[in-house]
Design an enzyme around this catalytic site. Structure first.
Site, PDB file in Angstrom:
ATOM      1  N   ASN A 203       0.849  -1.191   0.000  1.00 60.51           N
ATOM      2  CA  ASN A 203       0.000   0.000   0.000  1.00 60.51           C
ATOM      3  C   ASN A 203       0.887   1.244   0.000  1.00 60.51           C
ATOM      4  OD1 ASN A 203      -2.781   1.107   0.408  1.00 60.51           O
ATOM      5  ND2 ASN A 203      -1.941   1.849   2.357  1.00 60.51           N
ATOM      6  N   HIS A 239      -5.062   9.896  -1.561  1.00 61.38           N
ATOM      7  CA  HIS A 239      -5.151  11.182  -0.858  1.00 61.38           C
ATOM      8  C   HIS A 239      -4.937  12.290  -1.888  1.00 61.38           C
ATOM      9  CE1 HIS A 239      -5.374   9.289   3.028  1.00 61.38           C
ATOM     10  NE2 HIS A 239      -4.239   8.640   2.835  1.00 61.38           N
ATOM     11  N   GLU A 267      -7.597   4.630   0.846  1.00 60.86           N
ATOM     12  CA  GLU A 267      -7.670   5.701   1.844  1.00 60.86           C
ATOM     13  C   GLU A 267      -8.177   6.996   1.211  1.00 60.86           C
ATOM     14  OE1 GLU A 267      -3.982   6.080   4.022  1.00 60.86           O
ATOM     15  OE2 GLU A 267      -3.579   3.922   3.906  1.00 60.86           O
ATOM     16  N   ASP A 269      -9.518  10.406   0.130  1.00 57.35           N
ATOM     17  CA  ASP A 269     -10.061  11.708   0.503  1.00 57.35           C
ATOM     18  C   ASP A 269      -9.587  12.720  -0.534  1.00 57.35           C
ATOM     19  OD1 ASP A 269      -7.387  12.178   1.396  1.00 57.35           O
ATOM     20  OD2 ASP A 269      -7.923  11.753   3.468  1.00 57.35           O
TER      21      ASP A 269
END
Length: 481
Positions: A203, A239, A267, A269
């Site tokens: 990751n 991100h 993850e 956003d």
């Protein structure tokens, strides 16, 4: 980045390419989906998951947990499975915090993504003090103990987290300094021995598009697979800065998938400079839709996870001063435009977009279905403009009309065989002008059952559109709205 409440440190974010045609969608505002159509149900209909992150006291907040349990079907513990929590001193383990999140997930029929086993950050000081000739044994013991503890309860593990520098070189952390690049393969093999059924990931962040960092990871993955290392997937953290989702993200996901690896957005956003304007929130909605559509276009993308439930939970303001509002729910856990675009991309309100008017967006090409000016002419895809020639209205009977409603999408000559041209023709209400916009992202002719298809899997302006046997390719995936 995998942030924590105890140690939030900013990192440099590389500039990424401006959003491209694949992100240019014409949105018609969709209503907040009710309990009958939560995001998790929409995602599951498409064979995907939609996840979130929980950490710290979030599990004690009933507003957070009720929303998370209703809308998401995957949970990532933010800090509770990291090394500084699970093994704060050598050989002394603390699984209580992680167990609480697993228990929450099980009670809400959610899967769990284990995060993470080996990372240079949030590493207790004692690990960095271990003599180099003992690091491998310490790493293997930690992985084996933690994975065994959660065996059968974890869908996937981020085995190694953020191993690369921005230039594609490997970070010189305790593991690399002791074992060289071989520590990555050893970590994955060790995790596999402890739980052969868990999907094992590497990751990282800023690997969403094609760049030096993702190229290095791609080469590493090729090498590991050639050695028989049981690597199962690549995690793209996601991100983003609003308006900067890389135009090469889909191609990047596809090349990892072509190696036989799963590729998940882990993850997500999308941070906005404060105060957030209406235009920036609409751009954020487009960014979220782009990410979802890219995942839908890749069979080996199992799903997308957001980092945090709502803006109130986000690590962004504490790490990037002046930036915030990065998720699909606001500080009061009310849905933002990004929620609507996510639900729409997942087929909310009846599938294929949940709207009655808008563009037909070719997911694989990042372009829009475009109508010619002469009836009987075969339709093409072209760069999205939002113009009248690319705006369709779907009637209750399934007709897709353009402009003033006099002309409709038509299977030429009432054809029902693969290769039939899709043309524009005077609306007549016949079955060859009726279309199903399906929850799996396809558009099928009611009469033929065939899929709306971009010929030759082309991504070029002017590529022709036809009917073809449904095969699941990205050239047969569309969004409407």
């Amino acid at each position: 980045m995998s942030p924590c409440a105890r140690s939030l440190r900013p990192r440099r974010s590389t500039a990424v390419l401006a959003v491209a045609a694949a992100t240019i969608l014409t949105f018609v505002a969709a209503p907040f989906a009710d309990a009958a159509s939560p995001l998790r149900s929409l995602a599951e209909t498409k064979g995907k998951y939609i996840g979130t992150e929980l950490t710290g006291n979030m599990v004690n907040n009933s507003t957070v947990t009720s929303l998370a349990g209703a809308q998401f079907d995957m949970v990532t513990p933010g800090n509770e499975m990291k090394w500084d929590t699970t093994e704060p001193s050598n050989g002394n383990y603390n699984f209580g915090p992680g167990d609480r999140i697993v228990s929450f997930a099980q009670s809400h029929n959610m899967q769990v993504r284990g995060h993470n086993l080996v990372w240079h950050s949030q590493l207790p000081g004692w690990v960095n003090g271990v003599p180099r000739n003992q690091v491998q044994g310490v790493m293997e013991a930690h992985i084996t103990t933690e994975v065994n503890h959660y065996k059968g309860k974890i869908y996937a593990w981020d085995v190694v987290n953020e191993p690369f520098n921005e230039d594609g070189s490997l970070r010189q952390d305790a593991f690399y300094n002791a074992m060289g690049s071989g520590y990555l393969a050893d970590a994955v093999r060790t995790a596999h021995a402890a739980d052969p059924n868990a999907k094992l990931y590497i990751n990282d962040y800023n690997i969403e598009g094609v760049n030096a960092k993702s190229n290095a990871l791609y080469s590493l993955a090729q090498s590991m697979l050639a050695q028989g290392v049981p690597l199962g997937g690549i995690g793209l953290e996601g991100h983003f800065i609003v308006g900067q989702v890389p135009s090469s993200m889909l191609a990047n996901m596809q090349r990892f998938a072509a190696l036989g690896l799963d590729v998940a957005v882990t993850e997500l956003d999308d941070r906005i400079q404060q105060p957030a304007s209406g235009a920036s929130l609409q751009q954020q909605a487009k960014d979220y839709a782009t990410v979802i559509n890219d995942c839908l276009a890749v069979t080996r993308c199992p799903g997308v996870s957001q980092w945090g439930v709502g803006d109130a939970d986000s690590w962004i303001p504490g790490t990037f001063p002046g930036w915030g509002t990065p998720t699909m729910y606001d500080n009061n856990y009310q849905p933002k435009p990004a929620y609507n675009s996510t639900a729409t991309a997942l087929g909310g309100s009846g599938g294929g977009g949940g709207t009655t008017t808008g563009a037909l967006h070719a997911v694989g090409a990042g372009k829009c279905l475009d109508t010619p000016t002469t009836t009987g002419t075969q339709l093409q895809i072209r760069a999205c403009t939002g113009g009248a020639s690319q705006t369709f209205t779907r009637s209750s009977s399934g007709e897709l009309s353009v402009s003033n409603g006099s002309y409709c999408l038509d299977a030429n000559g009432r054809g029902t065989s693969p290769g039939t041209k899709v043309i524009i023709w005077s609306c007549n209400g016949q079955a060859n002008q009726q279309w199903n916009i399906n929850a799996d992202g396809t558009v099928t002719g009611v009469q033929s059952g065939l899929c709306l298809d971009v010929s030759g899997n082309s991504t070029a302006d002017g590529a022709l559109v036809q009917l073809w046997t449904c095969g699941g390719g990205s050239n047969q995936h569309w969004t409407f709205g």
